[in-house]
Scaffold this motif. Structure first.
Motif, short mmCIF file in Angstrom:
data_model
loop_
_atom_site.label_atom_id
_atom_site.label_comp_id
_atom_site.label_asym_id
_atom_site.label_seq_id
_atom_site.Cartn_x
_atom_site.Cartn_y
_atom_site.Cartn_z
N UNK A 24 36.95 38.90 45.12
CA UNK A 24 36.47 40.23 45.47
C UNK A 24 35.34 40.14 46.50
N UNK A 25 35.35 41.08 47.36
CA UNK A 25 34.31 41.07 48.37
C UNK A 25 33.40 42.29 48.29
N UNK A 26 33.99 43.37 47.97
CA UNK A 26 33.18 44.58 47.98
C UNK A 26 33.00 45.22 46.61
N UNK A 27 33.86 44.88 45.77
CA UNK A 27 33.79 45.54 44.47
C UNK A 27 32.73 44.93 43.56
N UNK A 28 32.16 43.89 44.00
CA UNK A 28 31.16 43.21 43.19
C UNK A 28 31.73 42.75 41.86
N UNK A 29 33.00 42.73 41.85
CA UNK A 29 33.66 42.27 40.62
C UNK A 29 33.31 43.16 39.44
N UNK A 30 33.08 44.37 39.73
CA UNK A 30 32.79 45.31 38.66
C UNK A 30 33.82 46.41 38.60
N UNK A 31 34.91 46.17 39.21
CA UNK A 31 35.97 47.16 39.15
C UNK A 31 37.24 46.48 38.73
N UNK A 32 38.14 47.31 38.41
CA UNK A 32 39.40 46.74 37.93
C UNK A 32 40.12 46.00 39.02
N UNK A 33 39.69 46.19 40.17
CA UNK A 33 40.29 45.39 41.23
C UNK A 33 40.11 43.91 40.92
N UNK A 34 39.01 43.67 40.34
CA UNK A 34 38.69 42.28 40.03
C UNK A 34 39.46 41.83 38.78
N UNK A 35 40.22 40.86 38.96
CA UNK A 35 40.99 40.37 37.83
C UNK A 35 40.10 39.86 36.73
N UNK A 36 39.08 39.21 37.14
CA UNK A 36 38.19 38.67 36.13
C UNK A 36 37.58 39.79 35.30
N UNK A 37 37.09 40.75 36.00
CA UNK A 37 36.48 41.86 35.32
C UNK A 37 37.50 42.57 34.46
N UNK A 38 38.64 42.78 35.02
CA UNK A 38 39.68 43.47 34.28
C UNK A 38 40.07 42.69 33.04
N UNK A 39 39.96 41.41 33.16
CA UNK A 39 40.34 40.57 32.03
C UNK A 39 39.21 40.45 31.03
N UNK A 40 38.10 41.00 31.38
CA UNK A 40 36.98 40.91 30.46
C UNK A 40 36.30 39.56 30.50
#
Length: 986
Positions: A583-599
DNA sequence: GAGTTTGAAACT
DNA sequence: CAGTTTCAAACTC
């Protein structure tokens, strides 16, 4: 005061009875210092013991005391102590003549000090020995007004200090009385001598805890408890004092007390404080001595006998060492046992430890526990032998409670300390996994593994710090280094005590431990450097894999792992054990981010920029999650629901997890990809498209929206039902049958589905979710602890290679599931079951009948992926049922696939937001209805709880849902489930 | 590795 | 809710 010089170093014992401060302070009387010859030293010491009065100048009481003291000691001696003493005696040439009984020994000494005067060594030794014995004996000389306090063990340094102060104060009182008060400070916990109060004349035996008159029993306890915990502070103190040795170090402690510190083994440390006259080991030696003292009980090498000896040069007595070893073993053993939940594990560990100890005094158990790095550090500084300390610490999990003295706030530590708890958790987990696992691990891993387990107990820090290659036995070395590496990777914060602060740390701990275990496997020599995630995966996988029959994939994994652990790890990570993002813009705080989405937290492997999804930003992450969930409660719910033909119950056959079908909850919206690329979530998840999908020109190889294959499914379902009807009584058999059928048809996950053309079978989603074996949890890397998904990832990943990205929820068939139930499941509330993580991997490779199979070849969409869900406890409790659908969702990381029971033909009443989509069965009339409206997919999962859905559904159909829910908990733990799945697969 | 395509997620 | 924008993965070259 007695001062002995030997080896050029001077050890001074200040035994002067209280009240004689004048002597101690300032200038040591020459008398004491030199003690004349060694003989004098000894004599003086003996005379003083506990207030030895060399000279008549000392109050008459001294003589009295001296005479009495030995006897007292003798009387108090425990058998163990005696043995030790005897051994010591025997070992020392000087002491040869000594009778086993301390009293006799003392008497002789007193009677004929000259005998021993021959060698300087003797002097020093004797001086030392005597005190030790005394300590070991837990001498109480009430006559002398000496106060002996024994505290069983305590945790906090503060308490100890308090007691100490109290004792010292008491001593002062005594002094006032002009009585020769003798305070012996037995610090079991501290093994360290408390040098502090040099100014004081009272000798205190300080015990951490409530003062208890010393009794033989206490002494014994002491021995047991001895595990010295290194208290950094204390250590420092000691060192300071040592350094200062001739000087008044007592700044910290105003009291002029010389303390005797007894090690568990009865080794007595004399911290003399007195300004001058105290028994000091040479400054140089002191540090070591301290270490030794601490270690003494544990490490034979560092025998306590000579602790006081000035140079430590006193020869090491092997016999004694062995005795000590024995003690150590016992101690370790006990400690270990305490920690272990699993009996066998205990045994294994025990044996392991014993073996190790027998061969080498050191230290395998290094990892055991310590929560606090601080404790360890001092020791490290000191150097070798530390290992023993560490080991002792190992007791820790429990021992800490009892023994811990150490100190500083951390002292509370072990109990409070999150890490240890984490460790405990881990252990529990292991245990929970099953005895098999434990044994398995141990056996497979061998000693090393044992070590590692212990490591679980300890904090990573300890491990890293505590375990020094030096200390480690050669065999262990590799591991140790490994451990160290891990630690280095994730240094613990200084505050180990911070529970809250370091949840993620705990996770790390967990991971470490896990990783360590996994690594231990002989096969895996892999250095820790590997990302944490893989480690977790490995760990969990291992146990699970063992239990259940290996699926093809698993076998592959195992093989690979055996061949090269690294590969395995890599594989795991590659396999999606862990999500990676960029992720570049989402700061990994959106569901775009797989990691974030995966918890999960982003890790080093991620290529993300401006990443906020890090443990340190837990709050922010949590907020983000909440925000997202506010929009869509099911946002973190598994996206894919997997319909499982057999419930976990069928452990035997069912390998159960073979999902007859799985569907994406929401369905896809593909327009150009034709659902043939990973752009399509359905395809990516390895599931067929369903009515819920709004895709155009669907060609999903796993199953088209059209549902050509539905018919097959339906038939299958019918057959199932029939069987059920036939054998209503025997659910198991029934299930088995069903399962078999299912397997036959579906055995290969996707393939089966594909062959069936992915037609969606009406699925009833059972709220029930059971956790697949922890193995599956490969994905989890760092879980959000605090958040719903705290430990989430622990379990999840399925071993399937097939399963890749999406998490699936397995919905086991309920043996008696009603359609109604199923319907309910679909309700939006359904999604709420985030808990479920995994399903077992498909047993067999998909039949290549259909084009679908081809698709596999070319690209293998990740069909089944398990995910870890937050349930921290997952590990510990194999299956966790969460009743409320809603709540769980947030917790789930990303499990996208839900397993549903196959059987249902039942209509889906509710068109759940997300859930309905997935569950929709084209075949079922209801589904058809629901399916008809494309928008269903879009419908965000209603926030309403399952209850609502339940009530509605249940009312409409049956109370099945409730029934199911209740029944759910009963589902067999992961292990069985996993087995089943495997078995069925084959 | 850079650029393009794609579709989900987010936003309006 | 629909439309648009943003985003990051998937894909292509």
């Amino acid at each position: 005061m007695l001062r002995c010089k030997s080896h050029g170093s001077v050890s001074t014992v200040k035994l002067t009875p209280s009240g004689h401060e004048s002597e101690g302070e300032g200038n040591p009387s020459p008398e004491h210092e030199t003690c004349g010859g060694s003989s004098t030293c000894v004599d003086a010491f003996l005379a003083d013991t506990l207030e030895i009065c060399d000279d008549d100048s000392v109050s008459p009481e001294c003589s009295k005391q001296s005479a009495e003291l030995p006897q007292n000691v003798h009387g108090s001696c425990t058998s163990t102590n005696e043995n030790i003493i005897e051994s010591n005696k025997n070992r020392s040439d000087h002491l040869q003549s000594v009778s086993p009984l301390a009293s006799a020994f003392v008497d002789r000494f007193i009677a004929d000090p000259s005998e021993h005067s021959d060698s300087p060594d003797l002097q020093s030794q004797q001086a030392v020995v005597l005190p030790q014995r005394l300590c070991s004996v837990c001498i109480s000389t009430e006559e002398m007004n000496s106060e002996i306090h024994v505290s069983p063990m305590k945790n906090s340094f503060a308490s100890e200090a308090t007691e100490w102060l109290n004792s010292s104060s008491n001593a002062e009182k005594d002094l006032k009385r002009d009585e020769a008060s003798f305070l012996v400070n037995l610090s079991l916990k501290d093994d360290k001598p408390k040098m502090a109060d040099e100014g004081k004349e009272s000798h205190k035996i300080a015990l951490d805890e409530p003062l208890v008159p010393i009794t033989t029993d206490n002494c014994m306890d002491t021995d047991l408890l001895m595990a010295p915990q290194v208290n950094q502070n204390k250590t420092d103190d000691v060192s300071l004092k040592l350094d200062d040795k001739g000087k008044n170090v007592s700044d910290e402690k105003p009291n002029n007390t010389s303390d005797f510190c007894c090690n568990s083994q009865g080794i007595l440390q004399i911290c003399a404080a007195g300004e001058q006259g105290v028994l000091h080991s040479s400054p140089q030696s002191l540090p070591e001595l301290l270490q030794d003292v601490q270690v003494v009980s544990h490490d034979p090498d560092v025998s306590g006998e000579f602790i006081l000896s000035a140079d430590n040069q006193t020869p090491y007595d092997e016999d004694t060492a062995q005795l000590q070893r024995g003690m150590r073993k016992r101690l370790q053993f006990e400690a270990i046992e305490n920690h272990k939940t699993d009996g066998e594990c205990k045994k294994l560990i025990k044996n392991f430890i014993c073996d190790i100890t027998s061969e080498e005094p050191l230290e395998i158990s290094l990892h055991m526990n310590t929560s606090d790095p601080s404790h360890v550090k001092p020791i490290e500084a000191s150097g070798m032998k530390q290992g023993s300390q560490l080991i002792s610490q190992g007791h820790l999990c429990k021992s800490v409670d009892r023994v811990d003295v150490s100190g500083q706030k951390k002292g509370d530590s072990s109990v409070t300390d999150p890490r240890p708890s984490g460790i405990g958790l881990h252990l529990n987990t292991v245990g929970s996994v099953g005895h098999n696992n434990c044994s398995m691990m141990v056996q497979a891993l061998g000693k090393d593994s044992c070590m590692e387990e212990e490591s679980f107990l300890g904090n990573s820090e300890q491990i890293s710090q505590g375990s020094n290659s030096e200390l480690v036995s050669p065999g262990l070395t590799g591991k140790i280094s490994f451990t160290l590496t891990a630690n280095s990777e994730k240094p613990m914060p200084d505050n180990t005590c911070d529970d809250t602060g370091d949840k993620h740390l705990q996770n790390d701990m967990m991971e470490l431990t896990i990783s360590s275990i996994s690594h231990q496997t002989p096969l895996s020599t892999k250095p820790i450097e590997c990302s944490m995630q893989p480690r977790l995966t490995d760990q969990y996988v291992t146990p699970c894999s063992l239990k259940r029959p290996l699926s093809v994939d698993d076998s592959k994994l195992n093989l690979s792992s055996q061949s090269s652990p690294r590969k395995k790890r890599k594989k795991a990570s590659d396999n999606e054990g862990q999500k990676r993002c960029s992720c570049k813009r989402s700061k990994c705080l959106k569901l775009y981010c797989d990691c974030f989405a995966a918890g999960t937290f982003c890790s080093e492997v991620c290529g993300c920029q401006q990443c906020v999804n890090r443990p340190e930003n837990e709050d922010t992450i949590h907020e983000a999650r909440q925000q997202i969930e506010s929009r869509n409660p099911l946002a973190f719910a598994p996206k894919v629901v997997l319909y499982v033909s057999n419930p976990p119950k069928d452990s035997e056959e069912s390998t159960g997890t073979t999902p007859s079908s799985a569907r994406h909850k929401r369905g896809c919206n593909c327009k150009k990809s034709l659902c043939l690329k990973k752009y399509c979530e359905c395809y990516q998840a390895g599931v067929g498209c369903s009515f819920g999908c709004r895709c155009e020109g669907c060609k999903n190889t796993f199953g088209r929206k059209d549902g050509c294959a539905d018919i097959i499914e339906i038939e299958h379902m019918k057959s199932k039902e029939q069987k059920l009807v036939r054998d209503p009584s025997a659910e198991n058999s029934k299930e088995k049958l069903v399962t078999r059928e299912v397997n036959l048809h579906l055995s290969p996950l996707t393939p089966s589905i594909q062959s069936s053309n992915g037609v969606d079978v009406p699925k009833s989603l059972l709220p029930i979710t059971y956790y697949a074996s922890p193995e599956t949890s490969a994905s989890a890397i760092q879980c959000y602890e605090g958040s719903p998904g705290s430990p989430m990832n622990m379990i999840s990943k399925s071993t399937f290679e097939m399963a890749r990205e999406d998490n699936m929820l397995l919905v086991p068939d309920d043996q008696e599931i009603d359609f109604d139930i199923k319907v309910d499941t679909f309700s939006p509330g359904w999604d709420g079951f985030p808990d479920i993580c995994n399903f077992s991997p498909l047993p067999n490779p998909p039949p290549s009948n259909d084009g679908a199979s081809v698709s596999f070849k070319t690209k293998e969409p990740k069909i089944l992926q398990t995910r870890l869900f937050q349930g921290s406890s997952l590990v510990g409790t194999p299956l966790r049922w969460r009743s409320s659908p809603v709540t769980p969702l947030p917790q789930f990381g990303k499990s996208k696939i839900l397993l549903e029971p196959d059987s249902d033909n039942g209509p889906n009443k509710s068109v759940g937001d997300d859930a309905p989509e997935v569950l929709e069965d084209p075949c079922s009339p209801i589904k058809a209805v629901t399916a008809s409206s494309p928008k269903q997919k879009r419908v965000s999962p209603p926030k309403r709880l399952f209850q609502e859905t339940r009530s509605s559904s249940s009312s409409g159909l049956r109370s099945g849902r409730k029934f199911i829910l209740q029944s759910v908990p009963s589902f067999p733990p992961l292990t069985p489930y996993s087995k089943n799945s495997r078995g069925s697969g084959t």
